[in-house]
Write a protein that holds these residues in place. Structure first.
Motif, PDB file in Angstrom:
ATOM      1  N   GLU A 248       3.160 -10.624 -15.057  1.00 27.95           N
ATOM      2  CA  GLU A 248       4.245 -11.030 -14.146  1.00 27.95           C
ATOM      3  C   GLU A 248       5.093 -12.154 -14.745  1.00 27.95           C
ATOM      4  OE1 GLU A 248       4.750 -13.021  -9.700  1.00 27.95           O
ATOM      5  OE2 GLU A 248       2.869 -12.019 -10.220  1.00 27.95           O
ATOM      6  N   LEU A 249       4.437 -13.079 -15.442  1.00 30.66           N
ATOM      7  CA  LEU A 249       5.123 -14.236 -16.020  1.00 30.66           C
ATOM      8  C   LEU A 249       5.684 -13.954 -17.419  1.00 30.66           C
ATOM      9  CD1 LEU A 249       2.557 -16.961 -14.907  1.00 30.66           C
ATOM     10  CD2 LEU A 249       4.911 -16.748 -14.084  1.00 30.66           C
ATOM     11  N   ASN A 250       5.503 -12.708 -17.878  1.00 35.71           N
ATOM     12  CA  ASN A 250       6.037 -12.291 -19.186  1.00 35.71           C
ATOM     13  C   ASN A 250       5.499 -13.186 -20.309  1.00 35.71           C
ATOM     14  OD1 ASN A 250       7.467 -10.379 -20.557  1.00 35.71           O
ATOM     15  ND2 ASN A 250       9.432 -11.450 -20.432  1.00 35.71           N
ATOM     16  N   LEU A 251       4.210 -13.493 -20.230  1.00 36.18           N
ATOM     17  CA  LEU A 251       3.596 -14.424 -21.168  1.00 36.18           C
ATOM     18  C   LEU A 251       3.654 -13.920 -22.605  1.00 36.18           C
ATOM     19  CD1 LEU A 251       2.032 -17.017 -21.734  1.00 36.18           C
ATOM     20  CD2 LEU A 251      -0.072 -15.853 -21.027  1.00 36.18           C
ATOM     21  N   ALA A 252       3.441 -12.626 -22.808  1.00 35.28           N
ATOM     22  CA  ALA A 252       3.429 -12.082 -24.168  1.00 35.28           C
ATOM     23  C   ALA A 252       4.773 -12.292 -24.862  1.00 35.28           C
ATOM     24  CB  ALA A 252       3.075 -10.594 -24.138  1.00 35.28           C
ATOM     25  N   ALA A 253       5.861 -12.109 -24.121  1.00 31.65           N
ATOM     26  CA  ALA A 253       7.203 -12.290 -24.703  1.00 31.65           C
ATOM     27  C   ALA A 253       7.428 -13.735 -25.119  1.00 31.65           C
ATOM     28  CB  ALA A 253       8.271 -11.847 -23.706  1.00 31.65           C
TER      29      ALA A 253
ATOM     30  N   LEU B 282      -4.729 -11.164 -24.655  1.00 24.84           N
ATOM     31  CA  LEU B 282      -3.873 -10.389 -23.747  1.00 24.84           C
ATOM     32  C   LEU B 282      -3.877  -8.906 -24.121  1.00 24.84           C
ATOM     33  CD1 LEU B 282      -0.829 -12.811 -23.401  1.00 24.84           C
ATOM     34  CD2 LEU B 282      -2.431 -12.203 -21.586  1.00 24.84           C
ATOM     35  N   SER B 283      -3.794  -8.617 -25.427  1.00 26.96           N
ATOM     36  CA  SER B 283      -3.781  -7.223 -25.874  1.00 26.96           C
ATOM     37  C   SER B 283      -5.146  -6.566 -25.717  1.00 26.96           C
ATOM     38  CB  SER B 283      -3.311  -7.133 -27.333  1.00 26.96           C
ATOM     39  OG  SER B 283      -4.169  -7.878 -28.184  1.00 26.96           O
ATOM     40  N   LEU B 284      -6.196  -7.376 -25.666  1.00 30.73           N
ATOM     41  CA  LEU B 284      -7.543  -6.854 -25.461  1.00 30.73           C
ATOM     42  C   LEU B 284      -7.813  -6.562 -23.988  1.00 30.73           C
ATOM     43  CD1 LEU B 284     -10.518  -6.393 -26.537  1.00 30.73           C
ATOM     44  CD2 LEU B 284     -10.909  -8.797 -25.961  1.00 30.73           C
ATOM     45  N   LEU B 285      -7.366  -7.466 -23.111  1.00 32.72           N
ATOM     46  CA  LEU B 285      -7.783  -7.444 -21.711  1.00 32.72           C
ATOM     47  C   LEU B 285      -6.797  -6.761 -20.771  1.00 32.72           C
ATOM     48  CD1 LEU B 285      -9.064 -11.138 -21.642  1.00 32.72           C
ATOM     49  CD2 LEU B 285     -10.495  -9.088 -21.626  1.00 32.72           C
TER      50      LEU B 285
ATOM     51  N   VAL C 221      -7.357 -12.378 -12.402  1.00 29.80           N
ATOM     52  CA  VAL C 221      -6.126 -12.766 -11.703  1.00 29.80           C
ATOM     53  C   VAL C 221      -5.125 -13.333 -12.710  1.00 29.80           C
ATOM     54  CG1 VAL C 221      -5.122 -14.323  -9.977  1.00 29.80           C
ATOM     55  CG2 VAL C 221      -7.318 -13.210  -9.529  1.00 29.80           C
ATOM     56  N   ALA C 222      -5.606 -14.180 -13.599  1.00 31.53           N
ATOM     57  CA  ALA C 222      -4.737 -14.765 -14.627  1.00 31.53           C
ATOM     58  C   ALA C 222      -4.184 -13.690 -15.560  1.00 31.53           C
ATOM     59  CB  ALA C 222      -5.500 -15.816 -15.423  1.00 31.53           C
ATOM     60  N   GLN C 223      -4.988 -12.681 -15.851  1.00 30.54           N
ATOM     61  CA  GLN C 223      -4.526 -11.590 -16.713  1.00 30.54           C
ATOM     62  C   GLN C 223      -3.369 -10.846 -16.054  1.00 30.54           C
ATOM     63  OE1 GLN C 223      -8.183  -9.372 -17.420  1.00 30.54           O
ATOM     64  NE2 GLN C 223      -9.193 -11.278 -18.008  1.00 30.54           N
ATOM     65  N   LYS C 224      -3.457 -10.616 -14.745  1.00 33.91           N
ATOM     66  CA  LYS C 224      -2.367  -9.943 -14.017  1.00 33.91           C
ATOM     67  C   LYS C 224      -1.131 -10.834 -13.945  1.00 33.91           C
ATOM     68  CE  LYS C 224      -5.467  -7.112 -11.176  1.00 33.91           C
ATOM     69  NZ  LYS C 224      -6.012  -6.886  -9.813  1.00 33.91           N
ATOM     70  N   LEU C 225      -1.343 -12.131 -13.705  1.00 34.38           N
ATOM     71  CA  LEU C 225      -0.225 -13.072 -13.649  1.00 34.38           C
ATOM     72  C   LEU C 225       0.492 -13.167 -14.998  1.00 34.38           C
ATOM     73  CD1 LEU C 225      -1.738 -15.973 -11.507  1.00 34.38           C
ATOM     74  CD2 LEU C 225       0.259 -14.593 -10.915  1.00 34.38           C
TER      75      LEU C 225
END
Length: 235
Positions: free
Chosen positions: A94-99, A128-131, A87-91
């Motif tokens: 949505e939250l643009n965490l990588a940027a 993030l890039s793995l999962l 769920v956190a991976q999908k969020l």
């Protein structure tokens, strides 16, 4: 309930020592997947992102050293939560965490004494890039991930260039510190994920980027870490 109580406290403007203690407790609890259900909401992820200075609303530089322990603990919590929760991976997408992580990594270049922050930002980008394949593609195509991560690797290795694609070979150079080695390893792991599907290079810019990265990787193989085990991990 304990996690919810901790996050309620963290949402308030509490003292730094209280924030660190709460985040340390949350980090330990977040290793248990069963405990993560109340944590993995958009609101709670945003609380942790704000504490880690991953809030897109602020462009402030990293100037307050007193905030660094809070940032590090918040990043550690996000690492655990994203690793253990789909769920956190999908969020995260949505939250643009990588940027926001790439922006924070850019800020780390301009500051000293942020090694721990840089290391856990790189670890989060690796996870993030793995999962999440969509985040991997986002990093490669939209966020200049190869460039950002290659620069992070270069700075961790403290490379001095003699030619465009040739780093100086300093035979009497001391080994990397533990922190420098850990940052380099995390950058390498993230780069592997982001370049996994890059077998076909289409542009002159990409060609330059990969030649530049190859020169850094060559230098990496000639570099030693603080211990034999760390050197092996780096190579």
């Amino acid at each position: 309930k304990l996690c919810e109580g901790i996050l309620t406290i963290l949402e308030k403007d509490t003292h730094t020592s209280c924030q660190v203690a709460c985040l340390e407790a949350l980090r330990i609890l977040s290793r248990d997947k069963k405990v993560l259900v109340p944590v993995t909401t958009k609101r709670n992820m945003q609380i942790l992102m704000k504490l880690a200075k991953l809030d897109t609303a602020t462009e402030d530089p990293l100037e307050r050293a007193s905030e660094f322990p809070v940032m590090v603990e918040a990043l550690k919590c996000l690492c655990n939560i994203i690793f253990n929760s789909a769920v956190a991976q999908k969020l995260s997408l949505e939250l643009n965490l990588a940027a926001t992580l790439c922006k924070l990594l850019e800020k780390c270049k301009e500051q000293q004494c942020v090694g721990d922050i840089k290391c856990f930002v790189l670890r989060l980008l690796f996870l993030l890039s793995l999962l999440h394949t969509d985040i991997r593609a986002q990093l490669r195509q939209d966020l200049q991930g190869v460039h950002v991560l290659t620069q992070a690797l270069e700075s961790s290795l403290s490379i001095r260039w003699t030619e465009e694609y040739r780093a100086a070979e300093e035979r009497d150079r001391p080994p990397l510190s533990l922190q420098e080695t850990d940052c380099a390893v995390e950058a390498l792991k993230a780069l592997f994920n982001v370049t996994l599907d890059s077998w076909n290079v289409h542009s002159e810019t990409e060609s330059h980027q990969f030649r530049y990265m190859a020169a850094i990787l060559r230098h990496c193989l000639l570099t030693t870490g603080p211990t034999e085990d760390k050197t092996e991990e780096l190579h």
